[in-house]
Design a protein around this motif. Structure first.
Motif: not given
Length: 178
Positions: A126-139
């Motif tokens: 609830a707030g400025s975003f509907d979803l918060m998502v953490e992403i881990v990538c190679e580069d």
């Protein structure tokens, strides 16, 4: 170690119409943990490979009783025992938090994100975003591909904002028993 005080009424004090609740019975679908189970969780948070005999000695149970309690905690989904790696040491050089705004129902977007291997966790907020998502990538190229080609193109995604991690200062999993 934190202690938990559990107050209970005797059978004589309890109204006969009141349903009996003990610490093993889920309340609202959430398992209720007693002080010993919390102590076992704390022991495993300190060292997930700690022998059951050592845990038993620390919490006052036999090895077999600890083994049974741990299995029950695993079966109930209260905890998982996993190896946690530092993404940088295993070839993932870029982490980011992504704020996502969605038009309409959040569940289809959250479900599609769940299927992506780069997505570590998803929080409906609830707030400025509907979803918060953490992403881990190679580069950075991998991060751009995930955000631009796979996330922004999902039906319902209205906008995204990226928060690229420059340095991870603290990551702990000890919150489960405080």
């Amino acid at each position: 170690m934190h202690s938990v005080l559990v107050a209970s009424r005797s059978a004589e004090q309890r109204d006969s119409r009141e349903p009996r609740r003990d610490s093993k019975e889920p309340r609202n679908g959430t398992p209720q943990l007693d002080a010993v189970s919390l102590a076992i969780v704390q022991q495993l948070q300190e060292d997930g490979r700690r022998p059951y005999a050592a845990i038993g000695k620390a919490v006052g149970l036999s090895e077999a009783a600890v083994r049974q309690r741990v299995q029950k905690l695993l079966d109930q989904g209260v905890m998982q025992i996993v190896a946690v790696t530092d993404p940088l040491t295993v070839g993932f050089r870029r982490q980011a938090m992504l704020g996502i705004n969605v038009d309409g129902d959040l569940d289809p977007v959250a479900d599609a994100l769940t299927a992506m291997s780069e997505v570590e966790y998803i929080v409906i907020t609830a707030g400025s975003f509907d979803l918060m998502v953490e992403i881990v990538c190679e580069d950075d190229d991998h991060l751009l591909e995930v955000i631009n080609k796979r996330i922004r193109t999902l039906p319902g995604v209205r906008s995204t904002e990226s928060f690229v991690y420059l340095k991870l200062k603290k990551q702990t999993y000890m919150w489960g028993t405080r």
